[in-house]
Design an enzyme around this catalytic site. Structure first.
Site, PDB file in Angstrom:
ATOM      1  N   GLN A  79       0.826  -1.211   0.000  1.00 57.93           N
ATOM      2  CA  GLN A  79       0.000   0.000   0.000  1.00 57.93           C
ATOM      3  C   GLN A  79       0.864   1.267   0.000  1.00 57.93           C
ATOM      4  O   GLN A  79       0.493   2.285   0.582  1.00 57.93           O
ATOM      5  CB  GLN A  79      -0.960  -0.004   1.191  1.00 57.93           C
ATOM      6  CG  GLN A  79      -2.154  -0.921   0.996  1.00 57.93           C
ATOM      7  CD  GLN A  79      -3.032  -0.495  -0.183  1.00 57.93           C
ATOM      8  OE1 GLN A  79      -3.206   0.678  -0.465  1.00 57.93           O
ATOM      9  NE2 GLN A  79      -3.570  -1.474  -0.900  1.00 57.93           N
ATOM     10  N   SER A  80       2.013   1.211  -0.657  1.00 63.12           N
ATOM     11  CA  SER A  80       2.918   2.353  -0.665  1.00 63.12           C
ATOM     12  C   SER A  80       2.339   3.552  -1.420  1.00 63.12           C
ATOM     13  O   SER A  80       1.981   3.444  -2.602  1.00 63.12           O
ATOM     14  CB  SER A  80       4.232   1.935  -1.327  1.00 63.12           C
ATOM     15  OG  SER A  80       5.005   3.066  -1.656  1.00 63.12           O
ATOM     16  N   ASN A  81       2.291   4.683  -0.741  1.00 64.78           N
ATOM     17  CA  ASN A  81       1.890   5.937  -1.399  1.00 64.78           C
ATOM     18  C   ASN A  81       2.989   6.432  -2.326  1.00 64.78           C
ATOM     19  O   ASN A  81       2.724   7.033  -3.365  1.00 64.78           O
ATOM     20  CB  ASN A  81       1.613   7.018  -0.350  1.00 64.78           C
ATOM     21  CG  ASN A  81       0.536   6.594   0.618  1.00 64.78           C
ATOM     22  OD1 ASN A  81      -0.599   6.377   0.218  1.00 64.78           O
ATOM     23  ND2 ASN A  81       0.896   6.444   1.887  1.00 64.78           N
ATOM     24  N   CYS A  83       5.036   4.528  -4.066  1.00 65.48           N
ATOM     25  CA  CYS A  83       4.975   3.758  -5.320  1.00 65.48           C
ATOM     26  C   CYS A  83       3.827   4.239  -6.202  1.00 65.48           C
ATOM     27  O   CYS A  83       3.974   4.374  -7.415  1.00 65.48           O
ATOM     28  CB  CYS A  83       4.849   2.264  -5.020  1.00 65.48           C
ATOM     29  SG  CYS A  83       6.388   1.575  -4.352  1.00 65.48           S
TER      30      CYS A  83
END
Ligand SMILES: *Cc1c(COP(=O)(O)O)cnc(C)c1O
Length: 330
Positions: A79-81, A83
């Site tokens: 859930q990387s913002n 990325c």
């Protein structure tokens, strides 16, 4: 006395809409009966639902383009913002995007991961390696395919990325009288935001205290993160001044709100998210800003911050992850 060098920022490519707004959170201030609380809305940077990584990517991807790269690799949690914003920027700039994500393919694709796919990124699942440990392997594969890849580090936290937050400090000081601010509170996790804000404060000679809320502390190497922020800030300091050196005392990083570990939502995060949503109509996120705001609320309730203070909460974004955490939030 600090002798300043001529301020020169590297080239950047425009990816967001700046300045982001600064507003007072009047209802939250009233509810908590503590210091005046203001917010810097970097959740509204404008790139693909916004966030602090937009500022970093403007400098980092300008460097990638200048080097003639055609492909970008970066890494993060599922859930990387970071990325998600990188994937969106790559779409806009016609760069292939490879994301090395922690975990394994989920049964249901949601939140930031859904957006990564819409932006056309190629996903590589890396199991327990959510901080880019597998990047070298994928870099070699892409080179073997004749690509010219560029590595954006975990969280976009290198010197190039941190410039974004030196510039952001200047942006803030053109929006409000920062001499009246006592504290800036923000989520600190891969270090680029923190190092950039530290440097900006010195370069522009501001008096407020920076209060980083640690989000992701390593149990095996408890000092590693603070050390890395310091190294990054000091590596950059030489570009701005001949005699600016940060020591461990210059770095304020609270380890008090790590609760259940990275990405684990507890009652404090839940309360912070609900309060700010219901009182202000503003969305925080479950991993970073929910935790940082929970820290701010606690510091007000325990009177570490008083009515005489004036606090700015730097909203670093992250709301798309709310949908992945929906079952834990209500
Ligand atoms: C990445 C991120 C942070 C932390 O910023 P760093 O520069 O990595 O320390 C804070 N909040 C959100 C929403 C983020 O995505």
């Amino acid at each position: 006395m600090m002798t300043s060098k001529l301020l020169q920022f590297p080239e950047k490519v425009s990816l967001g809409f700046f300045p982001t707004p600064v507003v007072k959170l009047a209802r939250l201030t009233n509810y908590l009966k503590g210091p005046e609380i203001w917010v810097k809305r970097d959740d509204l940077t404008g790139l693909a639902l916004g966030g602090n990584k937009t500022r970093k990517l403007e400098y980092i991807l300008a460097h990638a383009l200048a080097k003639g790269c055609d492909t970008v690799i970066t890494a993060g949690a599922a859930q990387s913002n970071h990325c998600r914003q990188t994937a969106a920027a790559c779409a806009q700039l016609n760069l292939d995007c490879h994301l090395v994500l922690g975990g394994k393919p989920p049964a249901e694709v949601n939140g930031n991961l859904l957006l990564d796919k819409l932006f056309g990124a190629t996903i590589h699942w890396a199991g327990v390696h959510r901080k880019g440990e597998d990047i070298p392997k994928i870099l070699e594969q892409l080179k073997a395919q004749g690509k010219n890849p560029y590595v954006v580090p975990y969280g976009g936290s290198n010197e190039m990325g941190a410039y974004g937050f030196v510039a952001a400090t200047q942006e803030l000081s053109m929006q409000m009288d920062v001499s009246k601010l006592s504290h800036i509170v923000f989520a600190s996790s891969s270090g680029g935001t923190h190092a950039g804000l530290m440097l900006g404060k010195e370069v522009y000679k501001h008096e407020y205290q920076l209060l980083g809320i640690n989000i992701d502390k390593s149990e095996s190497e408890p000092d590693a993160y603070a050390d890395s922020v310091l190294v990054l800030a000091n590596n950059m300091a030489g570009y701005f001044s001949n005699d600016l050196v940060f020591t461990r005392d210059d770095l304020v990083l609270s380890d008090d709100y790590l609760a259940g570990g990275y990405g684990v939502v507890g009652t404090a995060e839940k309360e912070a998210i609900s309060l700010v949503a219901s009182l202000e109509g503003i969305l925080l996120d479950p991993v970073y800003t929910g935790r940082a705001m929970a820290g701010l609320i606690d510091m007000i309730r325990t009177q570490k911050l008083s009515k005489d203070d004036k606090v700015l909460f730097w909203h670093t974004g992250g709301a798309p992850a709310l949908f992945e955490y929906s079952h834990q939030l209500i």
